[in-house]
Scaffold this motif. Sequence first.
Motif, PDB file in Angstrom:
ATOM      1  N   ARG A 276       0.827  -1.200   0.000  1.00 27.25           N
ATOM      2  CA  ARG A 276       0.000   0.000   0.000  1.00 27.25           C
ATOM      3  C   ARG A 276       0.863   1.252   0.000  1.00 27.25           C
ATOM      4  O   ARG A 276       0.418   2.330  -0.387  1.00 27.25           O
ATOM      5  N   ASP A 277       2.103   1.099   0.472  1.00 25.77           N
ATOM      6  CA  ASP A 277       3.032   2.222   0.456  1.00 25.77           C
ATOM      7  C   ASP A 277       3.580   2.385  -0.957  1.00 25.77           C
ATOM      8  O   ASP A 277       4.111   1.447  -1.549  1.00 25.77           O
ATOM      9  N   ARG A 278       3.444   3.586  -1.481  1.00 27.24           N
ATOM     10  CA  ARG A 278       3.830   3.852  -2.871  1.00 27.24           C
ATOM     11  C   ARG A 278       5.324   3.582  -3.113  1.00 27.24           C
ATOM     12  O   ARG A 278       5.699   2.981  -4.131  1.00 27.24           O
ATOM     13  N   THR A 279       6.157   4.003  -2.180  1.00 29.04           N
ATOM     14  CA  THR A 279       7.597   3.808  -2.344  1.00 29.04           C
ATOM     15  C   THR A 279       7.945   2.331  -2.400  1.00 29.04           C
ATOM     16  O   THR A 279       8.740   1.894  -3.242  1.00 29.04           O
ATOM     17  N   THR A 280       7.350   1.539  -1.497  1.00 29.44           N
ATOM     18  CA  THR A 280       7.629   0.102  -1.478  1.00 29.44           C
ATOM     19  C   THR A 280       7.190  -0.559  -2.777  1.00 29.44           C
ATOM     20  O   THR A 280       7.921  -1.387  -3.348  1.00 29.44           O
ATOM     21  N   ALA A 281       5.999  -0.206  -3.257  1.00 27.76           N
ATOM     22  CA  ALA A 281       5.480  -0.814  -4.486  1.00 27.76           C
ATOM     23  C   ALA A 281       6.364  -0.486  -5.688  1.00 27.76           C
ATOM     24  O   ALA A 281       6.721  -1.368  -6.486  1.00 27.76           O
TER      25      ALA A 281
END
Length: 535
Positions: A276-281
């Motif tokens: 759900r975290d944009r950076t992780t994705a």
Amino acid sequence: MEPDTVTESHQPAVQMTHREILEALSGLLLAMFVAMLSSTVVTNALPRIVTDLNGSQSGYTWVVVATLLAMTATTPIWGKLSDLFSKKLLVQSALVIYTIGSLIAAFAPSMGVLIGGRVVQGLGVGGLTALVQVVIASMVSPRERGRYSGYIGAVFGLATVSGPLIGGLVVDSPLGWRGCFFVGMPFALAAFFVLQRKLHLPVVKREVHIDFLGATLIIGGVSLLLIWVSLAGSSFAWASTTTAILVTAGVLTIAAALYVEAKVAIEPVIPLRLFRDRTTALATTASVMVGIAMFGATVYLSQYFQLARGMSPTEAGLMSIAMVGGLLVSSIVSGRIISATGVWKRWLVGGLVFVVVGLALLGTIDADTPLVVVALFMALVGIGLGATMQNLVLAVQNNTKLEDMGAASSVVAFFRSLGGSIGVSALGAVLSTQVADKVRSGLSAMGITETSHQSSSIPDLKALPAPVRDLYEHAFGTAIGHIFLISVPFAILALVSVLFIKEVPLRTTVDDRDELVGEPVETGATVPVPAAKLR
């Protein structure tokens, strides 16, 4: 000294002095050196190994893929275990498993046993790859982590430079290729005892739920798809019943794994909420693409130098200095500057631009390209990779809570290794097909029957007549150049993913919640509560 035990409730993170961190880091860096050495030391030995054990191009690919597959499948499991158990014990266990796999490979009488030993090695390497990042994240804040990531980059460079050199020297010595599997054992033993003495971290005590079902499904699904990618086109047709069975089974197994991770598992191996975290994705997407470009293309450079340019294993090892020199410099420089400034995105973008340009230029090489030119192109790729790999992990760790650090760090490593496994398998299949076609047509033009020289095998070039040897060299040179071109679109996708990552300032505490603890001061900053020291 036993590590402290803390409860699941929030405790301020352990504060260690620079000296304590360096002492513990010495053992971790030895472990990282072992993990990297397991791949690089064998690289220049592979043509000799496959020839000695009567293997094929498919066998060459699977000696590499076996380790990558085992590492890929188990990395998230190791990461999750690190959130539940003693990190030191897990790292030491990974070192023991690696050593057992090395012994199996060293005494392998056939390609099948060798590949089995490489699988066991991969289980240990998966633990080392995931756990070193996790342990460092438990000791050092993201802002300071760039400084220590530079050390990791330096070790990565040292292992990548010395590995092929050591491997080439060992292969050309009386020890032969089997000696390559003994090289890492002294370093593994040293790492084990250094960690026992110097690494002391608190162990979180809580109710443990191991997601065996999810882990099994993940391993099964990834394995089925990689087997299909690596064997299609050689053992069976791409459009065939076998392809349909493997792809369908692989996709259904992965779908079942996603369901288990999202709905069933109490402690999922890969917590889907992390995405759900944009950076992780986006960083995960970039890691897959970097893995395809990096592992898939560079693993065949030793074949280029030995089979297309007629070099010895030692000479091929010396050629790798060009790429690793760039990687070494850029990883150390970028890490130190990121620690000093807290700015990291520009390094990811710039690094991937170098990777794209370097791979595109390597796509133009063949058996006649001047070696100085090839070395320059390799250096560009090395510079880009050095500024990219560790900093993708750093970006994710900066956005992750401490209790999820193991899972999040291993997710990035997992997908990078997954990309590498896919790249090695798919590009190996492309290489095998192209070389076989070129050799078959060339032999036919010479009036030589294929039964005399099998186009799908990797021959001992020195034993071939000059015209046939030249044919093989040009076939490998041209085909390996095409592999780099195929890698370029994946590197571009990684660059696009990084461009959309939102840069978040690096926090100065190990745990994100420590940023919020303390009374505000006049400047608007907060004074963190000092963390408890270990006994």
